[in-house]
Structures are given as C-alpha cells and as structure tokens.
Design an enzyme around this catalytic site. Structure first.
Site, PDB file in Angstrom:
ATOM      1  N   SER A  37       0.740  -1.337  -0.015  1.00 21.77           N
ATOM      2  CA  SER A  37      -0.104   0.164   0.153  1.00 21.77           C
ATOM      3  C   SER A  37       0.860   1.113   0.184  1.00 21.77           C
ATOM      4  CB  SER A  37      -1.127  -0.213   1.143  1.00 21.77           C
ATOM      5  OG  SER A  37      -0.076   0.063   2.491  1.00 21.77           O
ATOM      6  N   ASP A  63      -4.644  -0.430  -2.039  1.00 24.08           N
ATOM      7  CA  ASP A  63      -5.257  -0.582  -0.826  1.00 24.08           C
ATOM      8  C   ASP A  63      -6.345  -1.518  -0.844  1.00 24.08           C
ATOM      9  OD1 ASP A  63      -6.679  -0.233   1.494  1.00 24.08           O
ATOM     10  OD2 ASP A  63      -6.787   2.211   1.291  1.00 24.08           O
ATOM     11  N   VAL A  64      -6.207  -2.538  -0.069  1.00 24.45           N
ATOM     12  CA  VAL A  64      -7.078  -3.597  -0.291  1.00 24.45           C
ATOM     13  C   VAL A  64      -8.525  -3.259   0.570  1.00 24.45           C
ATOM     14  CG1 VAL A  64      -5.452  -5.507  -0.064  1.00 24.45           C
ATOM     15  CG2 VAL A  64      -6.350  -4.773   2.269  1.00 24.45           C
ATOM     16  N   SER A 142      -5.303 -14.217  13.516  1.00 27.51           N
ATOM     17  CA  SER A 142      -4.505 -13.972  14.664  1.00 27.51           C
ATOM     18  C   SER A 142      -4.930 -14.654  15.728  1.00 27.51           C
ATOM     19  CB  SER A 142      -4.363 -12.460  15.093  1.00 27.51           C
ATOM     20  OG  SER A 142      -3.873 -12.254  16.112  1.00 27.51           O
ATOM     21  N   TYR A 155      -9.096  -5.042  16.636  1.00 32.10           N
ATOM     22  CA  TYR A 155      -7.845  -5.705  15.881  1.00 32.10           C
ATOM     23  C   TYR A 155      -8.552  -7.380  16.188  1.00 32.10           C
ATOM     24  CZ  TYR A 155      -3.733  -8.394  14.544  1.00 32.10           C
ATOM     25  OH  TYR A 155      -2.779  -9.291  14.083  1.00 32.10           O
ATOM     26  N   LYS A 159      -9.896  -9.941  13.131  1.00 31.94           N
ATOM     27  CA  LYS A 159      -9.324 -11.206  13.071  1.00 31.94           C
ATOM     28  C   LYS A 159     -10.587 -12.472  13.194  1.00 31.94           C
ATOM     29  CE  LYS A 159      -5.351  -9.580  11.639  1.00 31.94           C
ATOM     30  NZ  LYS A 159      -4.989 -10.033  10.506  1.00 31.94           N
ATOM     31  N   ILE A 188       4.726 -12.837  16.390  1.00 34.55           N
ATOM     32  CA  ILE A 188       5.663 -13.093  15.165  1.00 34.55           C
ATOM     33  C   ILE A 188       6.772 -11.578  15.143  1.00 34.55           C
ATOM     34  CG2 ILE A 188       6.113 -13.500  13.060  1.00 34.55           C
ATOM     35  CD1 ILE A 188       4.631 -15.664  14.430  1.00 34.55           C
TER      36      ILE A 188
HETATM   37  P1  NAP Z   1       3.866  -5.652   8.951  1.00 31.90           P
HETATM   38  O1  NAP Z   1       5.061  -6.087   8.889  1.00 31.90           O
HETATM   39  O2  NAP Z   1       3.352  -4.475   9.586  1.00 31.90           O
HETATM   40  O3  NAP Z   1       3.270  -5.586   7.262  1.00 31.90           O
HETATM   41  C1  NAP Z   1       2.103  -5.386   6.759  1.00 31.90           C
HETATM   42  C2  NAP Z   1       1.945  -5.329   5.314  1.00 31.90           C
HETATM   43  O4  NAP Z   1       0.566  -5.090   5.097  1.00 31.90           O
HETATM   44  C3  NAP Z   1       2.799  -4.386   4.568  1.00 31.90           C
HETATM   45  O5  NAP Z   1       3.089  -5.207   3.658  1.00 31.90           O
HETATM   46  C4  NAP Z   1       1.778  -3.525   4.236  1.00 31.90           C
HETATM   47  O6  NAP Z   1       2.265  -2.708   3.227  1.00 31.90           O
HETATM   48  C5  NAP Z   1       0.605  -4.239   4.198  1.00 31.90           C
HETATM   49  N1  NAP Z   1      -0.570  -3.421   4.191  1.00 31.90           N
HETATM   50  C6  NAP Z   1      -1.039  -2.507   5.354  1.00 31.90           C
HETATM   51  N2  NAP Z   1      -2.308  -1.996   4.984  1.00 31.90           N
HETATM   52  C7  NAP Z   1      -2.567  -2.326   3.605  1.00 31.90           C
HETATM   53  C8  NAP Z   1      -3.502  -2.035   2.678  1.00 31.90           C
HETATM   54  N3  NAP Z   1      -4.617  -1.008   3.080  1.00 31.90           N
HETATM   55  N4  NAP Z   1      -3.475  -2.488   1.533  1.00 31.90           N
HETATM   56  C9  NAP Z   1      -2.492  -3.147   1.093  1.00 31.90           C
HETATM   57  N5  NAP Z   1      -1.626  -3.813   1.991  1.00 31.90           N
HETATM   58  C10 NAP Z   1      -1.692  -3.233   3.057  1.00 31.90           C
HETATM   59  O7  NAP Z   1       2.839  -6.791   9.433  1.00 31.90           O
HETATM   60  P2  NAP Z   1       2.883  -8.364   9.739  1.00 31.90           P
HETATM   61  O8  NAP Z   1       3.359  -8.496  11.296  1.00 31.90           O
HETATM   62  O9  NAP Z   1       3.830  -8.952   8.573  1.00 31.90           O
HETATM   63  O10 NAP Z   1       1.568  -8.829   9.644  1.00 31.90           O
HETATM   64  C11 NAP Z   1       0.954  -9.513   8.709  1.00 31.90           C
HETATM   65  C12 NAP Z   1      -0.282  -9.902   8.787  1.00 31.90           C
HETATM   66  O11 NAP Z   1      -0.206 -10.876   9.837  1.00 31.90           O
HETATM   67  C13 NAP Z   1      -1.218  -9.033   9.112  1.00 31.90           C
HETATM   68  O12 NAP Z   1      -2.509  -9.312   8.711  1.00 31.90           O
HETATM   69  C14 NAP Z   1      -1.362  -9.138  10.773  1.00 31.90           C
HETATM   70  O13 NAP Z   1      -2.362  -8.839  11.418  1.00 31.90           O
HETATM   71  C15 NAP Z   1      -1.155 -10.755  11.007  1.00 31.90           C
HETATM   72  N6  NAP Z   1      -0.442 -10.929  12.177  1.00 31.90           N
HETATM   73  C16 NAP Z   1       0.616 -10.442  12.674  1.00 31.90           C
HETATM   74  C17 NAP Z   1       1.141 -10.995  13.995  1.00 31.90           C
HETATM   75  C18 NAP Z   1       2.755 -10.583  14.319  1.00 31.90           C
HETATM   76  O14 NAP Z   1       3.014 -10.918  15.576  1.00 31.90           O
HETATM   77  N7  NAP Z   1       3.354  -9.796  13.567  1.00 31.90           N
HETATM   78  C19 NAP Z   1       0.480 -11.874  14.559  1.00 31.90           C
HETATM   79  C20 NAP Z   1      -0.755 -12.278  14.183  1.00 31.90           C
HETATM   80  C21 NAP Z   1      -1.244 -11.606  12.944  1.00 31.90           C
HETATM   81  P3  NAP Z   1       3.087  -1.484   3.115  1.00 31.90           P
HETATM   82  O15 NAP Z   1       4.658  -2.073   3.199  1.00 31.90           O
HETATM   83  O16 NAP Z   1       3.086  -0.785   1.603  1.00 31.90           O
HETATM   84  O17 NAP Z   1       2.839  -0.560   4.080  1.00 31.90           O
END
Ligand code: NAP
Length: 247
Positions: A37, A63-64, A142, A155, A159, A188
C-alpha cells in the site's frame, strides 16, 4: 517444487509475514504478485528476491480496503500471468488502544483494512477460481481473534471476523474445488510487533511455552503447505502458529 507454474497474489507482501510467504511460495515454483500500500522500495526488493530464485514477480500498489483498487490489482495480475491459483489475504494493520479511548476511525480503519480487505480480495479472485474449478485461499488471522486482548478490540474483532468468513466461504466454495483456510499467528517478529513496548513484549513472552518469538518464516511454512496439493483435503480450518501460546 510443489507450485510450479502457479500464480499467487500475496496482499501486504512487501514486508514481514507477507514477504516471507511470497519468497517461500516462489521457492516452490510459483510466480508472485506482491501487493503493497505504501512502500514501493520494500515491494521491489521482494520482487528482486523472487527473480533471483528464478520466478517472475510483479509489485502492485493497491489499498485492499478499496474495492476498485482491488479489481484493478486482480486485472493487472491476470493480464500478466493469465491464471490466479492462490490468494493470500495477509495485509493487516493495528490501531491499539483501550475501548474508552478508541476513536471511530481506529475502529473503522482496522476493520476496513483487515476484514473488508479480505472480503474484497476473496470476492474478486473467487470469480476466476470458480471458472478454473480450482484455487487456494489462505487468510492471515491472529490468535487475538480467538482469545481477545485488552487494547485490541478492533483488531480482535477483525481477526475473529476473518475466521468466521473463512469457514463460511469454505462451505460455499468446497464443491468448486477451492480450499479456504486461515492461519492464526501468535507473536511474530515484524515491524508490527517491533513497536510494542518492552513491558508488553515481556508479558507476551511469558505466555509462550516455546520461549521464543516466532519468525515470519514459521508462518510462511504452513501457508505454503496449505497451498499445495498435499493439503487438498483440508478446508475451513484455522491453524495456530504461536509457540503454544493458545492451546
Ligand atoms: P507488517 O510488517 O506491518 O506488514 C504489513 C503489510 O501489510 C505490509 O506489506 C503493508 O504494506 C501491508 N498493508 C497494510 N495496509 C494495507 C492496505 N490497506 N492495503 C494493502 N496492503 C497493506 O505486518 P506483519 O506483522 O507482517 O503482519 C502481516 C499479517 O499478519 C497482518 O494481517 C497481521 O495482522 C497478521 N499477524 C501478525 C502478527 C505478528 O505478531 N506480527 C500476529 C498475528 C497476526 P506497506 O509495506 O506498503 O505498508
């Protein structure tokens, strides 16, 4: 290679968990559409890594939460790769605060990106997958959507919504040979969790039996498995990847 010739769309594939999923799918032979995004440099870096593996990739900004941007994303992807075999609904955000302080915009932006974004992308690819009579859809939920968390009502609701959505769509699309599953990561190590305070991180660690944070690759491994034919009899399920945090 278990996914040779397949095309996968990874939403939020520019960083963190989405990036790891994009790379691991490419390692199994898939060509990858990396959606992002706001960070083209990160998305282009992922494309370079995919090309270094010997697969094709394309970075597409969308933007999804915006249905017309998602339609455009899908048509660019289709024009480039002709089929869409795999959708990973990974894009997600947090806007953490206690309910009493939560603004309408905190609620709306998280629900719209995480849950409506999953709806938008799934609906858009489903038309093509029904025509193909095959497809794999994996959404990143999540453990917070299962057990809740103080300060994350928006959040957690998004989820939990993804989990209910996954089960419903699995029932709708099973007869069309489309598998629909979700993974529920715990804690994570990514940009999303880097911004947590040291105190919150310590509290989370205390609840993890395996006594370590997860790596994005820990999530990517099971996502890739769910996209292979080896997982063809699995649908409507949610798999925790959390070091035992929730059991
Ligand atoms: P992250 O490092 O913050 O990365 C988020 C990604 O989502 C980025 O590529 C970002 O794109 C993209 N994004 C955000 N808003 C968007 C939109 N409106 N349209 C298109 N793309 C968008 O997050 P992450 O930790 O890897 O998390 C990935 C997924 O896993 C999420 O759904 C999160 O809720 C889930 N999750 C994460 C954890 C954890 O502990 N990290 C735990 C449970 C679940 P840009 O780079 O362009 O901003």
């Amino acid at each position: 290679m278990k996914l040779l010739g397949k095309t996968a769309i990874v939403t939020g594939g520019s960083r963190g968990i989405g990036k790891a999923i994009a790379i691991k799918l490419a390692e199994q032979g898939a060509n990858i559409v990396v959606n992002y995004s706001s960070s083209p440099e990160s998305a282009n870096e992922v494309i370079r890594m995919i090309e270094a593996i010997g697969r094709q990739g394309i970075a597409i900004k969308a933007d999804v939460s915006n249905p017309s941007e998602v339609e455009e994303l899908i048509s660019i992807a289709e024009a480039k790769f002709s089929s869409i075999d795999i959708l990973i609904n990974n894009a997600g955000i947090t806007r953490d605060t206690l309910l009493m302080k939560m603004k309408e915009d905190d609620w709306d932006s998280v629900i719209t990106t995480n849950l409506k974004g999953t709806f938008n992308c799934t609906k858009a690819v489903t038309k093509k997958m029904i025509r193909q009579r095959s497809g794999k859809i994996v959404s990143v939920a999540s453990v917070i959507g299962i057990v809740g968390n103080a300060g994350q009502a928006n959040y957690a609701a998004s989820k939990a919504g993804i989990i209910g959505f996954t089960k419903s769509i699995a029932k709708e699309l099973g007869s069309r040979n489309i598998n629909v599953n979700a993974v529920a990561p715990g804690y994570i190590q990514t940009d999303m969790t880097d911004k947590l305070s040291a105190e919150v991180k310590e509290g989370l660690m205390a609840g993890i039996p395996l006594k370590r944070l997860g790596a994005p690759e820990d999530v990517a491994n099971i996502v890739v498995f769910l996209c292979t034919e080896e997982a063809s009899y699995i649908t409507g399920q949610v798999f925790n990847v959390d070091g035992g945090m929730v059991m």
